[in-house]
Design an enzyme around this catalytic site. Structure first.
Site, PDB file in Angstrom:
ATOM      1  N   HIS A 191     -22.958 -30.284 -30.389  1.00  0.00           N
ATOM      2  CA  HIS A 191     -23.154 -31.163 -31.552  1.00  0.00           C
ATOM      3  C   HIS A 191     -21.926 -31.172 -32.459  1.00  0.00           C
ATOM      4  O   HIS A 191     -21.652 -32.162 -33.134  1.00  0.00           O
ATOM      5  CB  HIS A 191     -24.428 -30.775 -32.303  1.00  0.00           C
ATOM      6  CG  HIS A 191     -25.652 -31.189 -31.554  1.00  0.00           C
ATOM      7  ND1 HIS A 191     -26.389 -30.308 -30.801  1.00  0.00           N
ATOM      8  CD2 HIS A 191     -26.208 -32.419 -31.368  1.00  0.00           C
ATOM      9  CE1 HIS A 191     -27.374 -30.967 -30.211  1.00  0.00           C
ATOM     10  NE2 HIS A 191     -27.290 -32.248 -30.536  1.00  0.00           N
ATOM     11  N   GLU A 432     -34.650 -36.423 -21.722  1.00  0.00           N
ATOM     12  CA  GLU A 432     -33.473 -35.544 -21.739  1.00  0.00           C
ATOM     13  C   GLU A 432     -33.742 -34.207 -21.068  1.00  0.00           C
ATOM     14  O   GLU A 432     -32.941 -33.275 -21.166  1.00  0.00           O
ATOM     15  CB  GLU A 432     -32.944 -35.369 -23.167  1.00  0.00           C
ATOM     16  CG  GLU A 432     -33.966 -34.943 -24.196  1.00  0.00           C
ATOM     17  CD  GLU A 432     -33.375 -34.808 -25.595  1.00  0.00           C
ATOM     18  OE1 GLU A 432     -32.151 -34.765 -25.762  1.00  0.00           O
ATOM     19  OE2 GLU A 432     -34.172 -34.726 -26.554  1.00  0.00           O
ATOM     20  N   ASP A 456     -28.361 -33.505 -23.054  1.00  0.00           N
ATOM     21  CA  ASP A 456     -29.296 -32.450 -22.656  1.00  0.00           C
ATOM     22  C   ASP A 456     -29.730 -32.601 -21.210  1.00  0.00           C
ATOM     23  O   ASP A 456     -29.926 -31.598 -20.515  1.00  0.00           O
ATOM     24  CB  ASP A 456     -30.516 -32.448 -23.582  1.00  0.00           C
ATOM     25  CG  ASP A 456     -30.207 -31.711 -24.870  1.00  0.00           C
ATOM     26  OD1 ASP A 456     -29.661 -30.605 -24.793  1.00  0.00           O
ATOM     27  OD2 ASP A 456     -30.476 -32.257 -25.947  1.00  0.00           O
ATOM     28  N   CYS A 503     -28.593 -42.866 -25.015  1.00  0.00           N
ATOM     29  CA  CYS A 503     -27.916 -42.486 -26.261  1.00  0.00           C
ATOM     30  C   CYS A 503     -27.100 -41.209 -26.087  1.00  0.00           C
ATOM     31  O   CYS A 503     -26.512 -40.727 -27.045  1.00  0.00           O
ATOM     32  CB  CYS A 503     -28.908 -42.357 -27.407  1.00  0.00           C
ATOM     33  SG  CYS A 503     -30.164 -41.116 -27.116  1.00  0.00           S
TER      34      CYS A 503
HETATM   35  C1  PEP Z   1     -28.781 -36.033 -25.823  1.00  0.00           C
HETATM   36  O1  PEP Z   1     -29.261 -34.917 -25.580  1.00  0.00           O
HETATM   37  O2  PEP Z   1     -28.186 -36.719 -24.968  1.00  0.00           O
HETATM   38  C2  PEP Z   1     -28.891 -36.613 -27.166  1.00  0.00           C
HETATM   39  C3  PEP Z   1     -28.492 -37.825 -27.436  1.00  0.00           C
HETATM   40  O3  PEP Z   1     -29.377 -35.800 -28.137  1.00  0.00           O
HETATM   41  P1  PEP Z   1     -28.512 -34.659 -28.851  1.00  0.00           P
HETATM   42  O4  PEP Z   1     -27.088 -34.806 -28.436  1.00  0.00           O
HETATM   43  O5  PEP Z   1     -28.697 -34.827 -30.317  1.00  0.00           O
HETATM   44  O6  PEP Z   1     -29.132 -33.395 -28.341  1.00  0.00           O
HETATM   45 MG    MG Z   2     -30.629 -33.989 -26.952  1.00  0.00          MG
END
Ligand code: PEP
Ligand code: MG
Length: 583
Positions: A191, A432, A456, A503
Site C-alpha cells: 500500500h 481478490e 491481493d 482495480c
Molecule cells: C487489490 O487487492 O488488488 C486491491 C485493489 O485492494 P488493495 O490494494 O487496497 O488491497
Molecule cells: Mg486488496
C-alpha cells in the site's frame, strides 16, 4: 558516487536532497564548516566521545550488576570502539581535511566501516556493524542535543530514505516537502507503493541497504521508472538525469493533452477508465487525468490518517465531498479494508500472519456496529449521486449474505427515520482471494458487480507476500494461475450479466491491457497518473485481436512466456519511459 538497484514502484525522476528517517528522524546537514571552526568542531567530537564513554560505562556497570559480567561485556565492545585511536583519527581527519561538521564526520565514518564489515559476511561482522550503528546513534544524540530536525519542520523538498515506511506514515507526508522516497524493504503492490503512485512521487523499494548507505543531506537521484538510485551522483550523471527528467515531463504532457479522448478500441468497443483514490482530495487530480469516475475509494485511509474510527458524519461528509466534485460520475465506495499493513493504533493484538488474519471484511464482521456506521453513511450518500458499495476480501458467499443483511436492516432503520437513500444501490464485491474467483459463478448471482483486486489475488494465489522484497521476483500477475482466475471471474460475471472491473495494479499496467480486454473486461480502475496512458493504449487496440491474444495467453504455461508475449503486443512508448511495470 554509488548506484543501487531496487524495485521500481512509482515512475518519475527525483534529483535533490535526501532526508534520512532514522535516529528518531534526525537530519545531519552536510554543511562544510569554516576553517577557523575546525578546532572547535574537533573538541565537540572529543567531548561527545567522552560523554558517550561515560554513558556506556554506566549502562555496562548496571547490566553487569543485574545480569552478570558476561552480558555486561557486550557493551565493552562499544567502549573499545570508542577508544580505538585509528577510528578517532579517521573522524578527526574528516573534520580537518574535508571540513565536515562533527555530526557528519561521525555519521559518514561509522557508516562506511559498518558497511565494509557487513560485506565480509558472517555473524561476528554483522554484530560489529550493529555495535557501530548503536555507537553512531549515541554520539549523534549528544552532538545534536536538542537540535532535532524532523520532517514536520522542513520546508524545502526532500526525498525520504528509510528502512521501511508504513501506509499511514506515507499518507500523512506533506507533499510540498516529500517529493520521493527510497526504502530498504517492500514490494510492488504494497500500500505504500500504491500511495507513491497516487501522489506521483518517484519511488524505489527493496533497496536492502539504502538507509545505511546514505547520510542525511546528501544528494540523491531516484529513478522510479528503472528502480535505480544514485547516491552522491557525479556531474555527468546529474546532467544525464536532468535531461531524462525533462523527457519524461514532455511525454507526460503529451499524454495529458489526450486525456479526454474516449478509450474506444479501433473496432468500437468502449472501455471505461476510472480512478482509484484514498482521499476525497484526490478527485480533482483524477478528473484532471481523464477519469470517468471513481472505481475504488479506499476508505480505510480516513481511519488511518486520523488514527481513530470516523463517525457517521465524517464518513458522510467525505462521500458528499466526492460526489459534489464528481458531478454525476459514479463513485464506488469500498467499505473499510483494515488489517494487515493498514492497522489502527488502537489495534494492539499481535498476529503471526496478519494478511491471513483479522483483515478487511473479517474486521467488519467482528465489529458489526462500526460497520453499520459506515453502511449508514454510504446509504445516505447514495441519495446525493451515483454511489455503489463494494466489499473487500470476500472469501465465501456467507460473508456477502451477511453484508446484504446488514444493508437491508440499515435501509429499514433509515426509512424509519425518514432519511433518503437509493433503494437500488448496487452492492458489489472485490474478487481478490482465490476462493472467491473459484466461486465466482455462485457469488455473481448474489451481487451487482465484481471488481478484481489483483494485488491481493496475486499474493494469495501464489503465496507471495506483496510487500516483501525477498520474494518480489515471484510476485507476478502474469503467472498462468492468476490469469486463469481472472478469466474465470470475468466469465462468471458475463454469464450472470453483472459488470466486472479490475482495480488492482495490473489494470494500470499496459502490458496486460490487450489480454484483459480480450477476456471481456470493459472497465478498469487505476491510479490517476496511469489513466491517460491506458486510454491511449486502448485506442490503439482492436477487440478482435485482443480476443486472440487472450486465447494465446491461456495456452501458455510459464510466467516469463506470458510476460514476453504480452510485452510484444503493445507499443513500446506505452511502457511509460522504460522498464516500469507496476503489476
Ligand atoms: C487489490 O487487492 O488488488 C486491491 C485493489 O485492494 P488493495 O490494494 O487496497 O488491497
Ligand atoms: Mg486488496
Amino acid at each position: 558516487m554509488e548506484i543501487l538497484k531496487g524495485i521500481p514502484v512509482s515512475p518519475g525522476v527525483y534529483i535533490g536532497e535526501a532526508f534520512l528517517m532514522e535516529n528518531e528522524d534526525v537530519r545531519i546537514p552536510e554543511i562544510a564548516i569554516p576553517v577557523d571552526k575546525i578546532p572547535e568542531e574537533i573538541k565537540r567530537f572529543e567531548d561527545a566521545a567522552h560523554a558517550v564513554d561515560l554513558e556506556i560505562e554506566a549502562i555496562r556497570q548496571q547490566t553487569e550488576d543485574q545480569l552478570g559480567s558476561s552480558l555486561g561485556a557486550i557493551l565493552s565492545v562499544q567502549t573499545q570502539l570508542l577508544k580505538d585511536e585509528s577510528l578517532r583519527k579517521q573522524i578527526i581527519d574528516k573534520i580537518k581535511n574535508e571540513k565536515y561538521s562533527a555530526e557528519h564526520a561521525v555519521s559518514t565514518t561509522l557508516k562506511a566501516i559498518a558497511k565494509r564489515l557487513a560485506g565480509y559476511g558472517g555473524e561476528m561482522f554483522v554484530q560489529r556493524g550493529s555495535d557501530l550503528h548503536d555507537l553512531q546513534k549515541r554520539l549523534l544524540k549528544v552532538l545534536l542535543g536538542g537540535r532535532k530536525e524532523d520532517l514536520s519542520t522542513l520546508t524545502n523538498p526532500v526525498a525520504v530514505i528509510a528502512r521501511d515506511l508504513g501506509p499511514s506514515q506515507t499518507a500523512s507526508f506533506d507533499r510540498n516537502v516529500v517529493k520521493a522516497f527510497a526504502i530498504d524493504i517492500g514490494g510492488k503492490t504494497s500500500h505504500t507503493a500504491i500511495l507513491a503512485r497516487a501522489f506521483e512521487m518517484p519511488a524505489v523499494v527493496g533497496l536492502e541497504t539504502i538507509s545505511s548507505d546514505i547520510n542525511g543531506g546528501e544528494t540523491i537521484i531516484i529513478d522510479g521508472n528503472r528502480g535505480i538510485v544514485v547516491i552522491r551522483p557525479d556531474e555527468r550523471t546529474l546532467a544525464r538525469y536532468r535531461k531524462r527528467q525533462q523527457e519524461l515531463k514532455t511525454q507526460e504532457q503529451a499524454l495529458i493533452q489526450e486525456k479526454d479522448l474516449p478509450a474506444v478500441t479501433l473496432d468500437g468497443r468502449e472501455i471505461r477508465v476510472m480512478a482509484n483514490i484514498e482521499f476525497p482530495e484526490e478527485i480533482q487530480g483524477a478528473l484532471d487525468h481523464g477519469a470517468g469516475g471513481i472505481g475504488l475509494f479506499r476508505t480505510e485511509f480516513m481511519y488511518l490518517t486520523n488514527g481513530i474510527e470516523p463517525n457517521e458524519q465524517t464518513h458522510f461528509q467525505a462521500y458528499q465531498k466526492c460526489l459534489l466534485r464528481l458531478n454525476g460520475r459514479p463513485l464506488v465506495i469500498r467499505t473499510q479494508d483494515l488489517g494487515a499493513d493498514k492497522i489502527l493504533p488502537t489495534h494492539t493484538t499481535h498476529e503471526q500472519n496478519p494478511y491471513l488474519g483479522l483483515r478487511s471484511i473479517r474486521v467488519s464482521m467482528k465489529f458489526p456496529e462500526t460497520f453499520r456506521v459506515q453502511v449508514r453513511a454510504i446509504l445516505r450518500a447514495s441519495a446525493l449521486g451515483k454511489v455503489k458499495m463494494m466489499v473487500p476480501m470476500i472469501t465465501a458467499v456467507e460473508e456477502l449474505r451477511w453484508v446484504k443483511r446488514i444493508v437491508e436492516e440499515t435501509k429499514h432503520d433509515l426509512k424509519h427515520e425518514g432519511q433518503s437513500f437509493d433503494e437500488k444501490i448496487e452492492i458489489g464485491i472485490m474478487v481478490e482471494v482465490p476462493s472467491a474467483a473459484l466461486q465466482a459463478h455462485v457469488l455473481a448471482k448474489e451481487c451487482d458487480f465484481f471488481s478484481i483486486g489483483t494485488n491481493d489475488l496475486t499474493q494469495y494465489t501464489l503465496a507471495v507476500d506483496r510487500g516483501n522484497e525477498l520474494v518480489a521476483n515471484l510476485y507476478n500477475g502474469a503467472n498462468p494461475a492468476v490469469m486463469m482466475l481472472i478469466k474465470m471471474t470475468v466469465e462468471a460475471a458475463i454469464a450472470a450479466k453483472i459488470s466486472v472491473s479490475m482495480c488492482g495494479e495490473m489494470a494500470g499496467d499496459p502490458i496486460f491491457t490487450p489480454a484483459l480486454i480480450g477476456f471481456g473486461m470493459t472497465e478498469f480502475s487505476i491510479s490517476p497518473p496511469s489513466i491517460p496512458g491506458i486510454k491511449k493504449v486502448v485506442r490503439g487496440l482492436a477487440y478482435e485481436e485482443c480476443k486472440t491474444i487472450s486465447i494465446e495467453v491461456m495456452r501458455m504455461t510459464e510466467t516469463d512466456e506470458v510476460t514476453n508475449y504480452l510485452r510484444d503486443k503493445i507499443p513500446k512508448e506505452a511502457l511509460n519511459g522504460g522498464d516500469y511495470n507496476g503489476n
